[in-house]
Design a protein around this motif. Structure first.
Motif, PDB file in Angstrom:
ATOM      1  N   ASN A 303     -38.304 -10.698  15.768  1.00 35.64           N
ATOM      2  CA  ASN A 303     -37.546 -10.660  14.505  1.00 35.64           C
ATOM      3  C   ASN A 303     -36.273  -9.829  14.622  1.00 35.64           C
ATOM      4  OD1 ASN A 303     -39.511 -12.192  13.277  1.00 35.64           O
ATOM      5  ND2 ASN A 303     -40.591 -10.458  12.381  1.00 35.64           N
ATOM      6  N   GLU A 306     -33.551 -11.741  16.525  1.00 33.45           N
ATOM      7  CA  GLU A 306     -33.015 -12.820  15.695  1.00 33.45           C
ATOM      8  C   GLU A 306     -32.097 -12.253  14.598  1.00 33.45           C
ATOM      9  OE1 GLU A 306     -32.303 -16.672  14.255  1.00 33.45           O
ATOM     10  OE2 GLU A 306     -32.896 -15.852  16.204  1.00 33.45           O
ATOM     11  N   ARG A 309     -28.777 -11.367  16.141  1.00 34.01           N
ATOM     12  CA  ARG A 309     -28.043 -12.609  16.447  1.00 34.01           C
ATOM     13  C   ARG A 309     -27.403 -13.202  15.188  1.00 34.01           C
ATOM     14  NH1 ARG A 309     -28.263 -17.903  16.755  1.00 34.01           N
ATOM     15  NH2 ARG A 309     -30.190 -18.085  15.562  1.00 34.01           N
TER      16      ARG A 309
END
Length: 334
Positions: A303, A306, A309
């Motif tokens: 998590n 991500e 990102r």
């Protein structure tokens, strides 16, 4: 974008006249200051357009000191734009300097424009990590006097400049107690000696603390390699704008344990992208959980990566600043 950039540390300048000399010597046409007080106050009155980026302590700490607040209000008035890392930081700044304008309006008995309004943009920090592939982890452990033959060694890494707002000693007693029960856990504090007096206090305390090590500043690529090899990254700051160390750990796939303060809670969602603690005992409890629950560790890592990102793209950050720099070109009317 084709601009020539000169990067200087605000701490290297003692007065605005030294900045005036720099502007002349380098033929500067515009400026960007990090930290409304430390950087921004040096740029006042030089007749070159500038923008500012809030650092965190300027809004969270310095704004509570009358004289600094006044200086920062004037800097914000002169700046063409300001950048906050989060919406909450933007709102705090707007509330802070709008209130100052209202009190000024009362004393002057004339209407004035709130100088923060419409000027503050939100752009989170972009993150790019570059761990040194040739970094030798075993050599690092030896230098740090950590017995790397210990079974299941777990290094918790606290990255911070040694100054009080970072509160590097917050977890030392609780961690040291835990290390005596569980010799495989170590707390490594890494960062530059920013405040010499406080640094002496930190060194004296760490010297007496079992399982706690202090290492100095190191090149970023090496530090990223240390992050990649450690078990978790820790943040125990009293106040934080947006911790790059937390975001870099997420990017490198390392779990984060952070003190539950607004700046950290803005990027760490408890049990989703990291773990938040409110006292040293809770830190130890959560650290033990992380050691004993591999599924939790894996979920947090996935998590966190991500999240970085999606919300901390360095390409987006670059595009934002290229657009903002255009506001420094030409006259105010452009």
């Amino acid at each position: 974008a084709g601009h020539v950039c000169v990067l200087k540390d605000a701490f290297d300048f003692e007065s605005p006249s030294e900045i005036a000399n720099l502007i002349l010597a380098e033929n500067c046409e515009a400026a960007l200051a990090l930290h409304l007080y430390r950087g921004g106050r040096l740029l006042q009155g030089h007749r070159i357009p500038f923008g500012i980026i809030f650092g965190g302590t300027d809004v969270n700490e310095d704004a509570n000191q009358g004289e600094k607040n006044t200086v920062m209000g004037r800097v914000l008035e002169e700046a063409r734009f300001a950048v906050a890392f989060t919406e909450s930081m933007k709102e705090m700044a707007q509330a802070q300097w709008k209130a100052r304008q209202i009190s000024l309006a009362v004393t002057r008995a004339v209407p004035v424009q709130p100088h923060a309004k419409g000027k503050i943009y939100v752009q989170s920090q972009g993150i790019a990590t570059t761990p040194n592939a040739a970094f030798n982890w075993n050599t690092f452990l030896q230098r740090s006097e950590i017995n790397h033959s210990a079974d299941n060694l777990h290094i918790f890494l606290l990255i911070c400049g040694l100054r009080q707002v970072k509160d590097p000693l917050y977890l030392v007693d609780a961690f040291s107690e835990w290390h005596q029960e569980e010799p495989s856990v170590y707390l490594v504090i890494a960062g530059p000696e920013v405040d010499p007096v406080f640094t002496r206090e930190v060194k004296a305390k760490v010297r007496r603390a079992a399982g706690v090590r202090l290492i100095g500043e190191m090149p970023q690529e090496d530090l990223h390699a240390v992050v990649k090899n450690c078990f978790a990254v820790v943040n125990s700051s009293v106040s934080e704008g947006m911790s790059a160390a937390i975001l870099e750990a997420m990017d490198l796939g390392v779990p984060v344990l952070a003190r539950n303060i607004p700046g950290n809670a803005a990027v760490v969602k408890h049990e989703v992208t990291g773990l938040l603690f409110s006292n040293p005992q809770e830190f130890v409890h959560l650290a033990k959980r992380l050691l004993s629950e591999p599924a939790l560790e894996k979920e947090i890592v996935v998590n966190g990566r991500e999240y970085v990102r999606m919300y901390h793209s360095w390409q987006v950050e670059r595009d934002t600043y290229q657009q903002l720099i255009r506001k420094l070109e030409g006259s105010t009317e452009d």
